[in-house]
Design a protein around this motif. Structure first.
Motif, PDB file in Angstrom:
ATOM      1  N   LEU A   1     -23.187  49.914 -10.281  1.00 55.26           N
ATOM      2  CA  LEU A   1     -22.860  49.453  -8.927  1.00 55.26           C
ATOM      3  C   LEU A   1     -24.064  48.778  -8.268  1.00 55.26           C
ATOM      4  N   LEU A   2     -25.217  49.398  -8.394  1.00 55.05           N
ATOM      5  CA  LEU A   2     -26.409  48.813  -7.783  1.00 55.05           C
ATOM      6  C   LEU A   2     -26.807  47.519  -8.491  1.00 55.05           C
ATOM      7  N   GLY A   3     -26.522  47.447  -9.812  1.00 48.62           N
ATOM      8  CA  GLY A   3     -26.785  46.209 -10.530  1.00 48.62           C
ATOM      9  C   GLY A   3     -25.910  45.073 -10.045  1.00 48.62           C
ATOM     10  N   VAL A   4     -24.629  45.336  -9.837  1.00 50.50           N
ATOM     11  CA  VAL A   4     -23.716  44.315  -9.313  1.00 50.50           C
ATOM     12  C   VAL A   4     -24.144  43.890  -7.912  1.00 50.50           C
ATOM     13  N   LEU A   5     -24.564  44.837  -7.095  1.00 51.95           N
ATOM     14  CA  LEU A   5     -25.012  44.514  -5.732  1.00 51.95           C
ATOM     15  C   LEU A   5     -26.217  43.580  -5.750  1.00 51.95           C
ATOM     16  N   ALA A   6     -27.161  43.845  -6.639  1.00 53.00           N
ATOM     17  CA  ALA A   6     -28.420  43.085  -6.631  1.00 53.00           C
ATOM     18  C   ALA A   6     -28.350  41.776  -7.396  1.00 53.00           C
TER      19      ALA A   6
ATOM     20  N   MET B   1     -24.890  36.140 -12.887  1.00 55.03           N
ATOM     21  CA  MET B   1     -24.947  37.309 -13.777  1.00 55.03           C
ATOM     22  C   MET B   1     -23.774  38.262 -13.585  1.00 55.03           C
ATOM     23  N   GLN B   2     -22.851  37.919 -12.684  1.00 59.55           N
ATOM     24  CA  GLN B   2     -21.804  38.869 -12.337  1.00 59.55           C
ATOM     25  C   GLN B   2     -20.825  39.118 -13.480  1.00 59.55           C
ATOM     26  N   PHE B   3     -20.570  38.119 -14.299  1.00 62.51           N
ATOM     27  CA  PHE B   3     -19.614  38.327 -15.396  1.00 62.51           C
ATOM     28  C   PHE B   3     -20.064  39.476 -16.294  1.00 62.51           C
ATOM     29  N   ALA B   4     -21.321  39.447 -16.717  1.00 66.65           N
ATOM     30  CA  ALA B   4     -21.830  40.478 -17.616  1.00 66.65           C
ATOM     31  C   ALA B   4     -21.866  41.833 -16.931  1.00 66.65           C
TER      32      ALA B   4
END
Length: 418
Positions: A298-303, A308-311
Motif C-alpha cells: 500500500l505504501l509503495g503504491v502511494l509513493a 510504476m503503478q502497473f507493477a
C-alpha cells in the motif's frame, strides 16, 4: 444433525475418487455463482435509472443492500444445514438465488428486494462451503478452488453482462436474469453431491465433546478479525483505487484497467494461499506475514509515480487476494469438525462483512477531510498490520470446537487434489 457424512470411509478407491471429483465440480460451480449477482449490477449501474426507473440518489443504497444481507443472513446457513445437510442446504440457497436473480430483473419494482434476497442466498451458501470441505476432508486445493471461483465469478459477471445485453437484443433485464441459469446448474450439481456419501460406521454415533460458545473462544475471534480486516482492506481498495490513480494523473480508462488488473493479479494468490496454508510451518509465517506485505505494498503504491503503478498494483493485488483464500482456509483448518466449520464460517463472514463495509466509508471520509490520499493509505496500512496480529493469534490459539460428535468428524482425506 442430518448431514452428509463426509469422507469416503468404506468406499472402494475408484468410488472415492469419483465422489471427490463430483464434489469438487460442485464446489467450483457453487463458488463461481456467488459473485455475479453483485458485479453484474455494478457493471450496468449507469443504466439502472433508465432501464429500471431507479432514482440516481438510490443507487448507492443498492450497492449497500447485498452487504446488509450478508450480515443478516450469515446464521441461516448452519441452521439450514442442521435440518437438510450442508450440500442440500447449499442447493436450496442456489435455487433461491436463481429465483431472486430472475425476479429482480423481470418483476417490476423487485430490484431492491431481489438484490437483498440474492445477497442472503449468497451468504447462506458461502458460509457452508468450508463446512463441506471439512466434511469431505478436502485439501488446501479444495479451498483454493473455492476462493478462486469467487474471483472468477466476479470477473465473469462484470465482464459479460454488457456483451450479453448486446447478444440479447439490448435487453438489460434479460442480461441480468440469464445469470439464474448457472445458479440452477450449481444447485443440481451440489444436490447430486449430497447423495454421494459414505455410510457411517458403527463408531460414528458416540462421544460428544463439551460445547463452549464461539463468543468465548479467542481463536474464533481471531479468525473472525482476520477475515473482517482483510475484507475491509479489499473493499476500501477496490472502491477508491481508480479515483486515487486518476489523482496521480492517469486517464480514467487506464485507471479502470488497472483496477481490473488488481483483481486479475490476485487470482493465483487466492488459489495458492489455502494450499500453502495446509503446511503448518508455512501457515505460522504466512498468516502474520501477509498483513505486513499488504502494508508495504500500500505504501509503495502511494509513493510510486504513475509509470510504476502497473507493477506495484500487480503486487498489491497478489498480496491482497491471498488473505481471502487464507481466511477461508483458517475456517477449515482451525475448526475441530464440520459443524464447527459451519458455525465459525457464519461468525467470520457475518461479522467480517459488517466490518468490511466500514472500509470504503473511512477511506473516503479521510480523503474528503484532508483533500489527499496520504492519510487514507497510512490508515489502511495500519489496518494491514492489524491483519498480521489477527493472523498470528488465529494460528497460535487452540482449535475451535462447538461440541463435535464423532459423527461430525471427518473420516479420511479425499482422493483428489492431495
Amino acid at each position: 444433525m442430518r448431514d452428509e457424512h463426509q469422507g469416503s470411509r468404506g468406499l472402494p478407491g475408484n468410488s472415492k475418487r469419483s465422489t471427490a471429483v463430483w464434489v469438487l465440480l460442485a464446489l467450483a460451480l457453487v463458488s463461481i455463482n456467488l459473485r455475479p449477482a453483485i458485479t453484474t449490477i455494478a457493471g450496468v449501474m449507469g443504466q439502472l435509472e433508465s432501464g429500471f426507473g431507479v432514482e440516481g440518489r438510490l443507487l448507492p443504497l443498492l450497492g449497500a443492500v447485498p452487504v446488509l444481507a450478508f450480515g443478516i443472513a450469515a446464521p441461516i446457513g448452519p441452521w439450514l444445514a442442521r435440518r437438510l445437510g450442508s450440500s442440500r442446504a447449499v442447493a436450496v440457497a442456489l435455487l433461491v438465488l436463481a429465483a431472486a436473480l430472475a425476479a429482480r430483473a423481470l418483476v417490476p419494482g423487485f430490484l431492491f428486494p431481489g438484490t437483498f434476497l440474492a445477497g442472503a442466498a449468497i451468504m447462506t451458501a458461502s458460509v457452508l462451503l468450508p463446512q463441506i470441505v471439512k466434511e469431505r476432508r478436502g485439501t488446501g486445493w479444495w479451498t483454493g478452488l473455492c476462493t478462486m471461483g469467487f474471483g472468477l465469478g466476479a470477473a465473469l459477471g462484470a465482464g459479460l453482462v454488457q456483451p450479453l445485453q448486446s447478444a440479447l437484443g439490448g435487453s438489460l433485464a434479460w442480461a441480468l436474469a440469464v445469470w439464474a441459469v448457472p445458479a440452477v446448474l450449481g444447485a443440481l450439481f451440489v444436490g447430486g453431491a449430497a447423495g454421494r456419501r459414505a455410510v457411517p460406521t458403527a463408531d460414528a454415533r458416540a462421544s460428544t465433546t463439551a460445547a463452549v460458545p464461539l463468543r468465548k473462544q479467542r481463536t474464533a475471534w481471531a479468525v473472525a478479525a482476520f477475515f473482517g480486516l482483510q475484507a475491509m482492506l479489499y473493499f476500501a481498495i477496490t472502491s477508491w483505487l481508480a479515483v486515487f490513480l486518476e489523482s496521480k494523473g492517469l486517464p480514467a480508462a487506464e485507471s479502470a484497467a488497472l483496477l481490473a488488473w488488481f483483481s486479475i493479479a490476485g487470482l493465483p494468490a487466492s488459489l495458492l494461499a489455502p494450499v500453502l496454508a495446509s503446511r503448518p510451518r508455512v501457515l505460522r509465517i504466512m498468516a502474520p506475514g501477509l498483513g505486513i506485505l499488504i502494508a508495504a505494498a500500500l505504501l509503495g503504491v502511494l509513493a510510486a509515480p504513475a509509470g510504476m503503478q502497473f507493477a506495484l498494483i500487480g503486487v498489491l493485488g497478489f498480496v491482497q487476494s491471498a488473505p481471502f483464500g487464507l481466511g477461508m482456509a483458517l475456517i477449515v483448518l482451525r475448526s475441530a469438525g464440520p459443524r464447527t466449520a459451519g458455525r465459525l464460517s457464519a461468525m467470520s463472514q457475518g461479522l467480517g462483512f459488517a466490518v468490511a463495509s466500514l472500509g470504503p466509508l473511512v477511506a473516503g471520509l479521510l480523503h474528503g477531510w484532508t483533500g489527499g490520499w496520504t492519510l487514507s493509505f497510512f490508515v489502511l496500512a495500519g489496518v494491514a498490520l492489524l491483519v498480521a496480529v489477527a493472523g498470528f493469534a488465529a494460528v497460535r490459539g487452540p482449535v475451535v470446537s462447538v461440541g463435535e460428535t464423532t459423527a461430525d468428524r471427518p473420516a479420511e482425506p479425499a482422493a483428489v487434489g492431495r
